[in-house]
Motif scaffolding. Sequence first.
Motif, PDB file in Angstrom:
ATOM      1  N   LEU A  49      95.333  14.826 -42.331  1.00  0.00           N
ATOM      2  CA  LEU A  49      94.219  14.778 -41.378  1.00  0.00           C
ATOM      3  C   LEU A  49      94.417  13.727 -40.289  1.00  0.00           C
ATOM      4  O   LEU A  49      93.862  13.858 -39.198  1.00  0.00           O
ATOM      5  N   SER A  50      95.191  12.694 -40.567  1.00  0.00           N
ATOM      6  CA  SER A  50      95.360  11.613 -39.602  1.00  0.00           C
ATOM      7  C   SER A  50      96.486  11.867 -38.606  1.00  0.00           C
ATOM      8  O   SER A  50      96.695  11.067 -37.690  1.00  0.00           O
ATOM      9  N   ALA A  51      97.202  12.987 -38.758  1.00  0.00           N
ATOM     10  CA  ALA A  51      98.342  13.272 -37.882  1.00  0.00           C
ATOM     11  C   ALA A  51      97.917  14.040 -36.641  1.00  0.00           C
ATOM     12  O   ALA A  51      97.068  14.933 -36.710  1.00  0.00           O
ATOM     13  N   ALA A  52      98.519  13.688 -35.506  1.00  0.00           N
ATOM     14  CA  ALA A  52      98.187  14.366 -34.252  1.00  0.00           C
ATOM     15  C   ALA A  52      98.645  15.825 -34.263  1.00  0.00           C
ATOM     16  O   ALA A  52      98.051  16.671 -33.591  1.00  0.00           O
ATOM     17  N   ASN A  53      99.676  16.121 -35.022  1.00  0.00           N
ATOM     18  CA  ASN A  53     100.223  17.481 -35.063  1.00  0.00           C
ATOM     19  C   ASN A  53      99.726  18.288 -36.255  1.00  0.00           C
ATOM     20  O   ASN A  53     100.399  19.217 -36.710  1.00  0.00           O
ATOM     21  N   ALA A  58      98.738  25.246 -40.327  1.00  0.00           N
ATOM     22  CA  ALA A  58      97.302  25.005 -40.451  1.00  0.00           C
ATOM     23  C   ALA A  58      96.539  25.819 -39.416  1.00  0.00           C
ATOM     24  O   ALA A  58      95.467  26.364 -39.701  1.00  0.00           O
ATOM     25  N   ALA A  59      97.079  25.913 -38.206  1.00  0.00           N
ATOM     26  CA  ALA A  59      96.418  26.676 -37.145  1.00  0.00           C
ATOM     27  C   ALA A  59      96.327  28.157 -37.502  1.00  0.00           C
ATOM     28  O   ALA A  59      95.306  28.809 -37.239  1.00  0.00           O
ATOM     29  N   GLN A  60      97.376  28.711 -38.091  1.00  0.00           N
ATOM     30  CA  GLN A  60      97.364  30.125 -38.479  1.00  0.00           C
ATOM     31  C   GLN A  60      96.365  30.387 -39.591  1.00  0.00           C
ATOM     32  O   GLN A  60      95.646  31.396 -39.571  1.00  0.00           O
ATOM     33  N   LEU A  61      96.303  29.500 -40.563  1.00  0.00           N
ATOM     34  CA  LEU A  61      95.328  29.657 -41.642  1.00  0.00           C
ATOM     35  C   LEU A  61      93.905  29.562 -41.106  1.00  0.00           C
ATOM     36  O   LEU A  61      93.017  30.313 -41.517  1.00  0.00           O
ATOM     37  N   ALA A  62      93.700  28.634 -40.189  1.00  0.00           N
ATOM     38  CA  ALA A  62      92.373  28.464 -39.602  1.00  0.00           C
ATOM     39  C   ALA A  62      91.968  29.700 -38.808  1.00  0.00           C
ATOM     40  O   ALA A  62      90.818  30.155 -38.890  1.00  0.00           O
ATOM     41  N   ALA A  63      92.900  30.249 -38.042  1.00  0.00           N
ATOM     42  CA  ALA A  63      92.591  31.435 -37.235  1.00  0.00           C
ATOM     43  C   ALA A  63      92.226  32.616 -38.119  1.00  0.00           C
ATOM     44  O   ALA A  63      91.286  33.363 -37.827  1.00  0.00           O
ATOM     45  N   PHE A  64      92.943  32.781 -39.222  1.00  0.00           N
ATOM     46  CA  PHE A  64      92.693  33.922 -40.103  1.00  0.00           C
ATOM     47  C   PHE A  64      91.341  33.807 -40.789  1.00  0.00           C
ATOM     48  O   PHE A  64      90.632  34.802 -40.974  1.00  0.00           O
ATOM     49  N   THR A  65      90.964  32.606 -41.184  1.00  0.00           N
ATOM     50  CA  THR A  65      89.715  32.408 -41.929  1.00  0.00           C
ATOM     51  C   THR A  65      88.527  32.080 -41.028  1.00  0.00           C
ATOM     52  O   THR A  65      87.401  31.956 -41.515  1.00  0.00           O
ATOM     53  N   GLY A  66      88.780  31.926 -39.720  1.00  0.00           N
ATOM     54  CA  GLY A  66      87.691  31.574 -38.811  1.00  0.00           C
ATOM     55  C   GLY A  66      87.231  30.140 -38.970  1.00  0.00           C
ATOM     56  O   GLY A  66      86.051  29.831 -38.806  1.00  0.00           O
ATOM     57  N   THR A  67      88.172  29.252 -39.282  1.00  0.00           N
ATOM     58  CA  THR A  67      87.859  27.845 -39.518  1.00  0.00           C
ATOM     59  C   THR A  67      88.158  27.008 -38.278  1.00  0.00           C
ATOM     60  O   THR A  67      89.211  27.166 -37.653  1.00  0.00           O
ATOM     61  N   ASN A  68      87.258  26.119 -37.935  1.00  0.00           N
ATOM     62  CA  ASN A  68      87.461  25.188 -36.835  1.00  0.00           C
ATOM     63  C   ASN A  68      88.137  23.938 -37.382  1.00  0.00           C
ATOM     64  O   ASN A  68      87.524  23.165 -38.124  1.00  0.00           O
ATOM     65  N   LEU A  69      89.399  23.731 -37.023  1.00  0.00           N
ATOM     66  CA  LEU A  69      90.133  22.591 -37.563  1.00  0.00           C
ATOM     67  C   LEU A  69      89.517  21.258 -37.155  1.00  0.00           C
ATOM     68  O   LEU A  69      89.734  20.243 -37.827  1.00  0.00           O
ATOM     69  N   ALA A  70      88.748  21.248 -36.086  1.00  0.00           N
ATOM     70  CA  ALA A  70      88.119  19.997 -35.647  1.00  0.00           C
ATOM     71  C   ALA A  70      87.022  19.545 -36.610  1.00  0.00           C
ATOM     72  O   ALA A  70      86.603  18.386 -36.569  1.00  0.00           O
ATOM     73  N   THR A  71      86.585  20.435 -37.477  1.00  0.00           N
ATOM     74  CA  THR A  71      85.479  20.099 -38.378  1.00  0.00           C
ATOM     75  C   THR A  71      85.918  19.928 -39.833  1.00  0.00           C
ATOM     76  O   THR A  71      85.080  19.623 -40.684  1.00  0.00           O
ATOM     77  N   VAL A  72      87.191  20.121 -40.128  1.00  0.00           N
ATOM     78  CA  VAL A  72      87.624  19.983 -41.524  1.00  0.00           C
ATOM     79  C   VAL A  72      87.572  18.523 -41.934  1.00  0.00           C
ATOM     80  O   VAL A  72      87.741  17.611 -41.111  1.00  0.00           O
ATOM     81  N   ALA A  73      87.341  18.291 -43.213  1.00  0.00           N
ATOM     82  CA  ALA A  73      87.171  16.930 -43.719  1.00  0.00           C
ATOM     83  C   ALA A  73      88.043  16.706 -44.944  1.00  0.00           C
ATOM     84  O   ALA A  73      88.682  17.639 -45.465  1.00  0.00           O
ATOM     85  N   GLN A  74      88.043  15.476 -45.412  1.00  0.00           N
ATOM     86  CA  GLN A  74      88.807  15.089 -46.589  1.00  0.00           C
ATOM     87  C   GLN A  74      88.520  16.017 -47.768  1.00  0.00           C
ATOM     88  O   GLN A  74      87.365  16.281 -48.103  1.00  0.00           O
ATOM     89  N   ASN A  75      89.596  16.546 -48.364  1.00  0.00           N
ATOM     90  CA  ASN A  75      89.569  17.384 -49.569  1.00  0.00           C
ATOM     91  C   ASN A  75      89.195  18.845 -49.324  1.00  0.00           C
ATOM     92  O   ASN A  75      89.236  19.650 -50.260  1.00  0.00           O
ATOM     93  N   ASP A  76      88.818  19.227 -48.098  1.00  0.00           N
ATOM     94  CA  ASP A  76      88.672  20.657 -47.807  1.00  0.00           C
ATOM     95  C   ASP A  76      90.021  21.338 -48.052  1.00  0.00           C
ATOM     96  O   ASP A  76      91.078  20.689 -47.961  1.00  0.00           O
ATOM     97  N   TYR A  77      89.994  22.630 -48.342  1.00  0.00           N
ATOM     98  CA  TYR A  77      91.278  23.274 -48.619  1.00  0.00           C
ATOM     99  C   TYR A  77      91.265  24.771 -48.310  1.00  0.00           C
ATOM    100  O   TYR A  77      90.217  25.415 -48.304  1.00  0.00           O
TER     101      TYR A  77
END
Length: 208
Positions: free
Chosen positions: A59-63, A147-166
Motif C-alpha cells: 500500500l505504501s508503494a507509488a507503483n 492490482a489494476a487489472q484485479l481492481a478493474a474486473f471487480t469494480g474496485t477503486n484502488l484509491a479506497t483500499v485499506a490495510q488487510n483488504d484483499y
Amino acid sequence: MKKLFLYLLLTLPVVLDACKTEEYVWENWAYTAVPLVAVNTSKSALPTVATANTSFFDLSAANMADQVFEYTLRWEGFGKAEVQSINVFLGFVKAPATGNPAYPIVLSQPGGVYPSVTQYPLPSRVGTTDKLYATVTEFPKTFTVTAAQLAAFTGTNLATVAQNDYFVFKFTLLLKDGRQIAGFQENVCDEARGEVGDCRVGVRFRRR
C-alpha cells in the motif's frame, strides 16, 4: 460357548442395521478431486511464504497498481477422480476491523511450516459478490495479474483500499463424471493445517 460367541458376532451387524432409523448425507460419500495452487512468492511486493497461499500488494508503494500477483492452478484426483474444468471466481473483500492474520506471517510450531492461522475465511463458498473470472480446461494454468487489472474486473477503486483488504480467487470443479464440486470446508483447504486441497488463493494489501 465359542459357537455362541461366533453367532453373536455374525448377527450383530444385522441387529445394528435393523435398529437404524436415520439416513445421513455423509454416509453417501464419494471420491473427488481437489484444486491445488502454487503462489509465485518472488512476485509478491512484500515477503510471504509459499504454504500461506498468499501474496501481497504494498500500500505504501507509488507503483502499487502495477504490482503483480501470480499463481499456478492445477488439480489432484488421487487416482480416484478426474477434472474436466475448473471455474475460477474472483472477488474483493473489505477487511474486518479485527481478526485479520498477523503480518509478517507467523508459522506454526513445532515444525515452522504452515501459517498459524487460516489466511482467508472458511468455508470457501462462492458468494454473490464473486464473479466468474475464467473457466480452465488445460492444466497447469498460470495467472499473472496486476492490482489494476484485479481492481478493474471487480469494480474496485484502488484509491479506497485499506490495510488487510484483499482479492480472493475461489475454485469450483466439474468432474469428468458430471459431478460439480462447489463447497469446500475446513477439513479440505485450511492453510493452517496443510490440508489436501487449496480451494482459494489471494493477494492482500499491506504496508511495510
